[in-house]
Design a protein around this motif. Structure first.
Motif, PDB file in Angstrom:
ATOM      1  N   GLN A   1      -2.568   4.240   4.743  1.00  0.00           N
ATOM      2  CA  GLN A   1      -2.247   4.225   3.320  1.00  0.00           C
ATOM      3  C   GLN A   1      -2.132   5.637   2.754  1.00  0.00           C
ATOM      4  O   GLN A   1      -1.460   5.859   1.751  1.00  0.00           O
ATOM      5  CB  GLN A   1      -3.298   3.424   2.556  1.00  0.00           C
ATOM      6  CG  GLN A   1      -2.922   3.118   1.115  1.00  0.00           C
ATOM      7  CD  GLN A   1      -3.847   2.112   0.458  1.00  0.00           C
ATOM      8  OE1 GLN A   1      -4.641   1.453   1.127  1.00  0.00           O
ATOM      9  NE2 GLN A   1      -3.747   1.981  -0.849  1.00  0.00           N
ATOM     10  N   SER A   2      -2.757   6.620   3.397  1.00  0.00           N
ATOM     11  CA  SER A   2      -2.641   8.008   2.960  1.00  0.00           C
ATOM     12  C   SER A   2      -1.215   8.524   3.082  1.00  0.00           C
ATOM     13  O   SER A   2      -0.836   9.487   2.397  1.00  0.00           O
ATOM     14  CB  SER A   2      -3.550   8.913   3.798  1.00  0.00           C
ATOM     15  OG  SER A   2      -4.903   8.710   3.492  1.00  0.00           O
ATOM     16  N   LEU A   3      -0.410   7.920   3.952  1.00  0.00           N
ATOM     17  CA  LEU A   3       0.912   8.443   4.283  1.00  0.00           C
ATOM     18  C   LEU A   3       2.034   7.655   3.631  1.00  0.00           C
ATOM     19  O   LEU A   3       3.212   7.947   3.871  1.00  0.00           O
ATOM     20  CB  LEU A   3       1.099   8.424   5.812  1.00  0.00           C
ATOM     21  CG  LEU A   3      -0.043   9.050   6.625  1.00  0.00           C
ATOM     22  CD1 LEU A   3       0.234   8.919   8.110  1.00  0.00           C
ATOM     23  CD2 LEU A   3      -0.238  10.507   6.233  1.00  0.00           C
ATOM     24  N   LEU A   4       1.716   6.680   2.810  1.00  0.00           N
ATOM     25  CA  LEU A   4       2.713   5.793   2.214  1.00  0.00           C
ATOM     26  C   LEU A   4       2.960   6.148   0.751  1.00  0.00           C
ATOM     27  O   LEU A   4       2.102   6.744   0.094  1.00  0.00           O
ATOM     28  CB  LEU A   4       2.238   4.343   2.313  1.00  0.00           C
ATOM     29  CG  LEU A   4       1.915   3.832   3.719  1.00  0.00           C
ATOM     30  CD1 LEU A   4       1.359   2.416   3.654  1.00  0.00           C
ATOM     31  CD2 LEU A   4       3.147   3.883   4.609  1.00  0.00           C
ATOM     32  N   PRO A   5       4.113   5.751   0.199  1.00  0.00           N
ATOM     33  CA  PRO A   5       4.401   6.067  -1.206  1.00  0.00           C
ATOM     34  C   PRO A   5       3.615   5.237  -2.204  1.00  0.00           C
ATOM     35  O   PRO A   5       3.583   5.572  -3.386  1.00  0.00           O
ATOM     36  CB  PRO A   5       5.906   5.789  -1.318  1.00  0.00           C
ATOM     37  CG  PRO A   5       6.200   4.820  -0.236  1.00  0.00           C
ATOM     38  CD  PRO A   5       5.273   5.173   0.889  1.00  0.00           C
ATOM     39  N   GLY A   6       2.985   4.158  -1.772  1.00  0.00           N
ATOM     40  CA  GLY A   6       2.153   3.372  -2.686  1.00  0.00           C
ATOM     41  C   GLY A   6       2.959   2.733  -3.795  1.00  0.00           C
ATOM     42  O   GLY A   6       4.043   2.198  -3.576  1.00  0.00           O
ATOM     43  N   ARG A   7       2.430   2.813  -5.022  1.00  0.00           N
ATOM     44  CA  ARG A   7       3.114   2.227  -6.178  1.00  0.00           C
ATOM     45  C   ARG A   7       3.868   3.294  -6.956  1.00  0.00           C
ATOM     46  O   ARG A   7       3.408   4.421  -7.099  1.00  0.00           O
ATOM     47  CB  ARG A   7       2.103   1.542  -7.109  1.00  0.00           C
ATOM     48  CG  ARG A   7       1.475   0.298  -6.537  1.00  0.00           C
ATOM     49  CD  ARG A   7       0.476  -0.311  -7.526  1.00  0.00           C
ATOM     50  NE  ARG A   7      -0.054  -1.572  -7.058  1.00  0.00           N
ATOM     51  CZ  ARG A   7      -1.106  -1.689  -6.243  1.00  0.00           C
ATOM     52  NH1 ARG A   7      -1.730  -0.595  -5.837  1.00  0.00           N
ATOM     53  NH2 ARG A   7      -1.528  -2.876  -5.851  1.00  0.00           N
ATOM     54  N   SER A   8       5.023   2.896  -7.465  1.00  0.00           N
ATOM     55  CA  SER A   8       5.777   3.761  -8.340  1.00  0.00           C
ATOM     56  C   SER A   8       6.603   2.873  -9.266  1.00  0.00           C
ATOM     57  O   SER A   8       6.530   1.647  -9.186  1.00  0.00           O
ATOM     58  CB  SER A   8       6.678   4.711  -7.536  1.00  0.00           C
ATOM     59  OG  SER A   8       7.242   5.698  -8.384  1.00  0.00           O
ATOM     60  N   ALA A   9       7.372   3.495 -10.153  1.00  0.00           N
ATOM     61  CA  ALA A   9       8.238   2.753 -11.073  1.00  0.00           C
ATOM     62  C   ALA A   9       9.677   2.897 -10.609  1.00  0.00           C
ATOM     63  O   ALA A   9      10.144   4.013 -10.351  1.00  0.00           O
ATOM     64  CB  ALA A   9       8.091   3.290 -12.492  1.00  0.00           C
ATOM     65  N   GLY A  10      10.385   1.765 -10.483  1.00  0.00           N
ATOM     66  CA  GLY A  10      11.746   1.834 -10.000  1.00  0.00           C
ATOM     67  C   GLY A  10      12.416   0.477  -9.996  1.00  0.00           C
ATOM     68  O   GLY A  10      12.035  -0.429 -10.748  1.00  0.00           O
ATOM     69  N   ALA A  11      13.398   0.338  -9.120  1.00  0.00           N
ATOM     70  CA  ALA A  11      14.165  -0.902  -9.008  1.00  0.00           C
ATOM     71  C   ALA A  11      14.535  -1.115  -7.552  1.00  0.00           C
ATOM     72  O   ALA A  11      14.776  -0.155  -6.807  1.00  0.00           O
ATOM     73  CB  ALA A  11      15.418  -0.840  -9.870  1.00  0.00           C
ATOM     74  N   MET A  12      14.590  -2.379  -7.135  1.00  0.00           N
ATOM     75  CA  MET A  12      14.999  -2.668  -5.769  1.00  0.00           C
ATOM     76  C   MET A  12      15.719  -4.013  -5.691  1.00  0.00           C
ATOM     77  O   MET A  12      15.456  -4.927  -6.474  1.00  0.00           O
ATOM     78  CB  MET A  12      13.806  -2.669  -4.811  1.00  0.00           C
ATOM     79  CG  MET A  12      12.825  -3.802  -4.984  1.00  0.00           C
ATOM     80  SD  MET A  12      11.528  -3.759  -3.720  1.00  0.00           S
ATOM     81  CE  MET A  12      10.466  -5.119  -4.251  1.00  0.00           C
ATOM     82  N   ILE A  13      16.641  -4.102  -4.736  1.00  0.00           N
ATOM     83  CA  ILE A  13      17.292  -5.348  -4.365  1.00  0.00           C
ATOM     84  C   ILE A  13      16.566  -5.864  -3.123  1.00  0.00           C
ATOM     85  O   ILE A  13      16.335  -5.104  -2.171  1.00  0.00           O
ATOM     86  CB  ILE A  13      18.783  -5.136  -4.050  1.00  0.00           C
ATOM     87  CG1 ILE A  13      19.494  -4.468  -5.224  1.00  0.00           C
ATOM     88  CG2 ILE A  13      19.443  -6.456  -3.699  1.00  0.00           C
ATOM     89  CD1 ILE A  13      19.567  -5.321  -6.462  1.00  0.00           C
TER      90      ILE A  13
END
Length: 444
Positions: free
Chosen positions: A169-181
């Motif tokens: 989990q230290s190497l992942l982007p985690g949560r952010s604000a955005g959009a996805m398909i």
């Protein structure tokens, strides 16, 4: 006759409101329904106690040794369907409440979970809307968990077989604000996917994508930093395939975050901090998970590379960390196995227990001699109060053994504690010392 009328009135008083409640709160209402299917209230709490031993290595001063109580996760949310095809989820979290042995900054004491969360302060961790005009191309917008990392994506926090997730989990982007398909299953093929773009920072603290760690400068200038972006983003994608139902599912995912250029002396100390050129962080993950007849397994490998070393080079003369352009490489691989004895018909329903074990190996190198490695072996036992609803009430017992502390990990040189981590530090979810944890969970 009078008694029958009274009975009918009493029944109506209970049945009619119940029917009305059900008709307006069923999130699985037919697609042609015009009913407001929500909101549905949900939540859970994880109360955790922990004890560590041997909190002194490599000549460092001992850290805290006492018993700590805290809340690993406390969650409360609402979800539902606004209109057919449009769903929403808003979830608040009080994660990591009083779960550290000291109250200072991350490495100031013998912290558990490296302070992951918001220090027990309430925050909205998820807030998204999902538009599904067609099931194979849905649009999700808002603040959400970016779909990178096998265990991070496939398991909810209240369904984890261990108290903490892996150190990946230290190497992942985690949560952010955005959009996805995205889609979970495209036209019945078993193929799922997600692709999208998000702000260039992680809202989860202490991972590689958090802007305070990477100096990614996510906000622009102009009328307001929060209304004018920096022009840098996180791009992410995931592809998963359901091979044989619950027996085997595989996933590959990745992300890239731009790191804008930063001028020298940007910290305001007037120190000879080198200018940071524009570069990027890359993470990719591959993993499998599944199980059958009470046997559950999971394995994954995560690789993170960056053109910038952030917060790993210790300046002894000033006692602060600086950034440099020499880059960084970090990896994690882990494998876990759980065996539910009741599901294997080896124990009765009142003794629904699941022994579990996981090996997790984390290494990091900033190409400047500040490398480190730490392995955690976790032996666990899960007890589910009701086998028909196992995660509504459960107890987890974990014993975590750090089986390797190699490289310049918390080395004491007579002046300070150098290396990638401090004398008592570790990656997110990593334990630097032998740790016993007992967690109680209840949810609805």
């Amino acid at each position: 006759m009078k008694k029958n009328l009274i009975a009918l009135a009493v029944a109506a008083a209970f049945v009619v409101p119940g029917m009305a409640f059900a008709s307006t709160n069923d999130v699985f209402a037919p697609a042609n329904s015009n009913n407001d299917t929500g909101p549905i209230l949900y939540g859970y709490a994880q109360i955790t106690g922990a004890q560590q031993w041997g909190t002194s290595t490599n000549g460092s001063a001992p850290g805290s040794n006492g018993l700590v109580f805290g809340a690993n996760r406390i969650r409360l949310g609402v979800k539902g369907e606004a209109v057919p095809g449009v769903t929403y989820n808003i979830e608040a979290g009080w994660d990591g409440a009083a779960i550290s042995g000291s109250t200072g900054a991350p490495n100031s004491g013998n912290l558990l979970n490296d302070g992951l969360g918001n220090g027990g302060n309430a925050s909205i961790i998820n807030a998204w809307l999902n538009y599904a005009p067609v099931p194979f191309a849905q649009l999700e917008v808002g603040k959400f968990k970016l779909p990178v990392g096998n265990e991070y994506v496939s398991k909810a926090g209240n369904e984890l077989p261990f108290v903490f997730r892996s150190m990946a989990q230290s190497l992942l982007p985690g949560r952010s604000a955005g959009a996805m398909i995205h889609a979970n299953d495209v036209m019945g093929t078993g193929i799922g996917y997600a692709v999208g773009i998000a702000d260039d920072t992680s809202f989860d603290e202490y991972n590689a994508y958090n802007w305070t760690a990477s100096n990614s400068m996510p906000f622009g200038s102009g009328q307001s930093g929060y209304l004018n972006g920096s022009g840098n983003y996180i791009a992410f994608a995931r592809l998963d395939y359901d091979f044989m139902g619950p027996l085997l599912k595989a996933e590959v995912s990745g992300s890239r975050m731009s790191l804008g250029s930063v001028s020298a002396n940007n910290g305001g100390f007037g120190l000879p901090t080198p200018a940071l050129s524009q570069t990027a962080i890359y993470t990719w993950n591959v993993g499998v998970h599944g199980g059958m007849m009470g046997i559950h397994y999971e394995a994954s490998y995560t690789n993170m590379t960056s053109g910038r070393s952030f917060g790993t080079h210790n300046m002894t003369e000033y006692g602060i960390n600086i950034y440099n352009n020499q880059g960084m490489l970090a990896t994690d691989w882990n494998v876990g196995l759980g065996v539910n004895l009741h599901q294997m018909t080896l124990t009765p329903s009142w003794l629904d227990i699941e022994p579990a074990v996981r090996f997790d190996s984390f290494s990091i190198n900033d190409h400047n001699g500040y490398d480190a490695k730490i392995d955690n072996t976790t032996v666990g036992l899960n007890y589910f109060v009701n086998p028909n609803n196992p995660h509504a009430a459960e107890v987890q017992l974990n014993y975590i053994i750090p089986t390797a502390r190699q490289g310049k990990f918390g080395v004491y040189n007579g002046t300070n504690y150098g290396g990638v981590f401090g004398s008592n530090g570790a990656p997110i979810n990593g334990m630097a010392y032998n740790t016993l944890m007992l967690q109680f969970q209840a949810g609805f």
